[in-house]
Design an enzyme around this catalytic site. Structure first.
Site, PDB file in Angstrom:
ATOM      1  N   GLY A  44      -1.385  31.504 -16.513  1.00 13.19           N
ATOM      2  CA  GLY A  44      -1.431  30.056 -16.232  1.00 13.19           C
ATOM      3  C   GLY A  44      -1.238  29.125 -17.406  1.00 13.19           C
ATOM      4  O   GLY A  44      -0.752  28.016 -17.244  1.00 13.19           O
ATOM      5  N   GLU A  99      -6.610  27.369 -22.372  1.00  8.41           N
ATOM      6  CA  GLU A  99      -6.781  27.746 -20.961  1.00  8.41           C
ATOM      7  C   GLU A  99      -6.210  26.650 -20.072  1.00  8.41           C
ATOM      8  O   GLU A  99      -6.237  25.470 -20.410  1.00  8.41           O
ATOM      9  CB  GLU A  99      -8.287  27.983 -20.706  1.00  8.41           C
ATOM     10  CG  GLU A  99      -8.692  28.258 -19.283  1.00  8.41           C
ATOM     11  CD  GLU A  99      -8.077  29.496 -18.655  1.00  8.41           C
ATOM     12  OE1 GLU A  99      -6.848  29.639 -18.729  1.00  8.41           O
ATOM     13  OE2 GLU A  99      -8.819  30.276 -18.032  1.00  8.41           O
ATOM     14  N   ASP A 100      -5.690  27.056 -18.926  1.00  4.97           N
ATOM     15  CA  ASP A 100      -5.123  26.083 -17.997  1.00  4.97           C
ATOM     16  C   ASP A 100      -6.204  25.326 -17.221  1.00  4.97           C
ATOM     17  O   ASP A 100      -6.165  24.111 -17.100  1.00  4.97           O
ATOM     18  CB  ASP A 100      -4.155  26.768 -17.019  1.00  4.97           C
ATOM     19  CG  ASP A 100      -4.751  28.026 -16.383  1.00  4.97           C
ATOM     20  OD1 ASP A 100      -5.978  28.268 -16.509  1.00  4.97           O
ATOM     21  OD2 ASP A 100      -3.990  28.793 -15.755  1.00  4.97           O
ATOM     22  N   ASP A 103     -12.841  26.963 -13.868  1.00  6.29           N
ATOM     23  CA  ASP A 103     -13.341  26.882 -12.511  1.00  6.29           C
ATOM     24  C   ASP A 103     -14.809  27.328 -12.529  1.00  6.29           C
ATOM     25  O   ASP A 103     -15.697  26.562 -12.878  1.00  6.29           O
ATOM     26  CB  ASP A 103     -12.430  27.761 -11.648  1.00  6.29           C
ATOM     27  CG  ASP A 103     -12.681  27.647 -10.166  1.00  6.29           C
ATOM     28  OD1 ASP A 103     -12.197  26.694  -9.549  1.00  6.29           O
ATOM     29  OD2 ASP A 103     -13.372  28.525  -9.620  1.00  6.29           O
ATOM     30  N   PHE A 152      -7.757  23.021  -4.904  1.00  7.35           N
ATOM     31  CA  PHE A 152      -6.927  24.084  -5.466  1.00  7.35           C
ATOM     32  C   PHE A 152      -5.643  23.485  -6.033  1.00  7.35           C
ATOM     33  O   PHE A 152      -4.886  22.829  -5.320  1.00  7.35           O
ATOM     34  CB  PHE A 152      -6.613  25.168  -4.438  1.00  7.35           C
ATOM     35  CG  PHE A 152      -6.040  26.394  -5.086  1.00  7.35           C
ATOM     36  CD1 PHE A 152      -6.865  27.317  -5.713  1.00  7.35           C
ATOM     37  CD2 PHE A 152      -4.670  26.613  -5.126  1.00  7.35           C
ATOM     38  CE1 PHE A 152      -6.341  28.440  -6.356  1.00  7.35           C
ATOM     39  CE2 PHE A 152      -4.130  27.733  -5.752  1.00  7.35           C
ATOM     40  CZ  PHE A 152      -4.980  28.650  -6.363  1.00  7.35           C
ATOM     41  N   ASP A 159      -0.488  28.796 -10.403  1.00  2.00           N
ATOM     42  CA  ASP A 159       0.215  29.357  -9.248  1.00  2.00           C
ATOM     43  C   ASP A 159      -0.662  29.418  -8.006  1.00  2.00           C
ATOM     44  O   ASP A 159      -1.879  29.310  -8.049  1.00  2.00           O
ATOM     45  CB  ASP A 159       0.637  30.802  -9.558  1.00  2.00           C
ATOM     46  CG  ASP A 159      -0.557  31.760  -9.530  1.00  2.00           C
ATOM     47  OD1 ASP A 159      -1.565  31.455 -10.205  1.00  2.00           O
ATOM     48  OD2 ASP A 159      -0.505  32.769  -8.809  1.00  2.00           O
ATOM     49  N   ARG A 165       4.454  27.803 -10.215  1.00  4.51           N
ATOM     50  CA  ARG A 165       4.171  27.647 -11.661  1.00  4.51           C
ATOM     51  C   ARG A 165       5.168  26.703 -12.321  1.00  4.51           C
ATOM     52  O   ARG A 165       4.885  26.110 -13.353  1.00  4.51           O
ATOM     53  CB  ARG A 165       4.260  29.002 -12.380  1.00  4.51           C
ATOM     54  CG  ARG A 165       3.173  29.990 -12.008  1.00  4.51           C
ATOM     55  CD  ARG A 165       3.141  31.144 -12.999  1.00  4.51           C
ATOM     56  NE  ARG A 165       2.388  32.291 -12.517  1.00  4.51           N
ATOM     57  CZ  ARG A 165       1.074  32.458 -12.637  1.00  4.51           C
ATOM     58  NH1 ARG A 165       0.343  31.511 -13.188  1.00  4.51           N
ATOM     59  NH2 ARG A 165       0.482  33.537 -12.186  1.00  4.51           N
TER      60      ARG A 165
HETATM   61  P1  5GP Z   1     -12.894  30.978 -13.543  1.00  4.58           P
HETATM   62  O1  5GP Z   1     -13.170  32.303 -14.169  1.00  4.58           O
HETATM   63  O2  5GP Z   1     -13.292  29.800 -14.426  1.00  4.58           O
HETATM   64  O3  5GP Z   1     -13.483  30.875 -12.179  1.00  4.58           O
HETATM   65  O4  5GP Z   1     -11.369  30.920 -13.259  1.00  4.58           O
HETATM   66  C1  5GP Z   1     -10.459  30.576 -14.197  1.00  4.58           C
HETATM   67  C2  5GP Z   1      -9.082  30.982 -13.762  1.00  4.58           C
HETATM   68  O5  5GP Z   1      -8.956  30.948 -12.334  1.00  4.58           O
HETATM   69  C3  5GP Z   1      -8.055  30.011 -14.272  1.00  4.58           C
HETATM   70  O6  5GP Z   1      -7.588  30.397 -15.530  1.00  4.58           O
HETATM   71  C4  5GP Z   1      -6.980  30.102 -13.213  1.00  4.58           C
HETATM   72  O7  5GP Z   1      -6.135  31.184 -13.518  1.00  4.58           O
HETATM   73  C5  5GP Z   1      -7.735  30.396 -11.955  1.00  4.58           C
HETATM   74  N1  5GP Z   1      -7.984  29.150 -11.206  1.00  4.58           N
HETATM   75  C6  5GP Z   1      -9.128  28.475 -11.087  1.00  4.58           C
HETATM   76  N2  5GP Z   1      -8.982  27.366 -10.351  1.00  4.58           N
HETATM   77  C7  5GP Z   1      -7.687  27.344  -9.998  1.00  4.58           C
HETATM   78  C8  5GP Z   1      -6.880  26.420  -9.247  1.00  4.58           C
HETATM   79  O8  5GP Z   1      -7.308  25.376  -8.743  1.00  4.58           O
HETATM   80  N3  5GP Z   1      -5.578  26.747  -9.104  1.00  4.58           N
HETATM   81  C9  5GP Z   1      -5.035  27.869  -9.652  1.00  4.58           C
HETATM   82  N4  5GP Z   1      -3.759  28.075  -9.450  1.00  4.58           N
HETATM   83  N5  5GP Z   1      -5.749  28.756 -10.372  1.00  4.58           N
HETATM   84  C10 5GP Z   1      -7.053  28.477 -10.549  1.00  4.58           C
HETATM   85 MG    MG Z   2      -6.009  31.280 -16.125  1.00  7.10          MG
END
Ligand code: 5GP
Ligand code: MG
Length: 175
Positions: A44, A99-100, A103, A152, A159, A165
């Site tokens: 991402g 980081e993108d 979450d 989301f 993606d 993407r």
């Molecule tokens: P976490 O471990 O913080 O729950 O998740 C982080 C990763 O989940 C991000 O780097 C991303 O790849 C994915 N992610 C979390 N939220 C979203 C979202 O709204 N859209 C997308 N495409 N990926 C997400």
């Molecule tokens: Mg990611």
């Protein structure tokens, strides 16, 4: 999910570009003499990384780490795995994780422990977007682009099932 609605623009490419310029001046003040190692989280962060490094006008290095916490859906599995480790030596380096989106925070909690074990000189985090409502563990973001709602998101590297993407803007994908 077969009838997917069209993604709607949440943050335009112009807004992203302007915010990246602001972040770059903060990052430059902190890192200009440190030859930092920027580690992007695949896949991402690849678009954000590409735009960010091109406005950082000082010596730095770039690497990537492949992590996975998501299955094919929209919810974190909570389990993080290293799929590709960075080739660079981390010991003694000033590491900035790129980081993108944050979450649950589980990916970053895992990555922080993983990188700290390698004894970097410093470790900080730059995230383009953050969904604070979703955090399940405490996360400290040193450089944040945008706080985003609990939706989301796709585009600008993000993606849904490997699609979208390439969209230039950060968009909301409604179910
Ligand atoms: P976490 O471990 O913080 O729950 O998740 C982080 C990763 O989940 C991000 O780097 C991303 O790849 C994915 N992610 C979390 N939220 C979203 C979202 O709204 N859209 C997308 N495409 N990926 C997400
Ligand atoms: Mg990611």
């Amino acid at each position: 999910m077969s009838s997917q609605a069209e993604p709607k623009v949440l943050i335009s490419q112009q807004e992203i570009a302007a915010r990246i310029i602001q972040l770059s001046s903060e990052i430059t003040s902190a890192y200009r003499d440190k030859n930092p190692l920027l580690i992007g989280i695949l896949k991402g962060s690849f678009v954000f990384m590409a735009d960010l490094v091109r406005v950082l006008d000082f010596p730095l290095e770039v690497d990537f780490i492949g992590l996975s916490s998501y299955g094919a859906g929209k919810e974190s599995s909570g389990k993080v795995r290293v799929r590709r480790s960075p080739g660079s030596e981390v010991r003694g380096r000033h590491v900035l994780v790129v980081e993108d989106i944050v979450d649950s925070g589980l990916t970053l909690a895992f990555l922080k422990d993983y990188l700290l074990e390698k004894k970097p000189a410093s470790l900080k985090l730059c995230a383009l977007t953050d969904k604070p409502e979703r955090h399940r563990v405490p996360v400290n973001i040193d450089y944040l682009g945008f706080t985003v709602p609990n939706k989301f998101l796709v585009g600008y590297g993000l993606d849904w099932n490997e699609k979208y993407r390439n969209l230039p803007d950060i968009c909301v994908l409604d179910a």
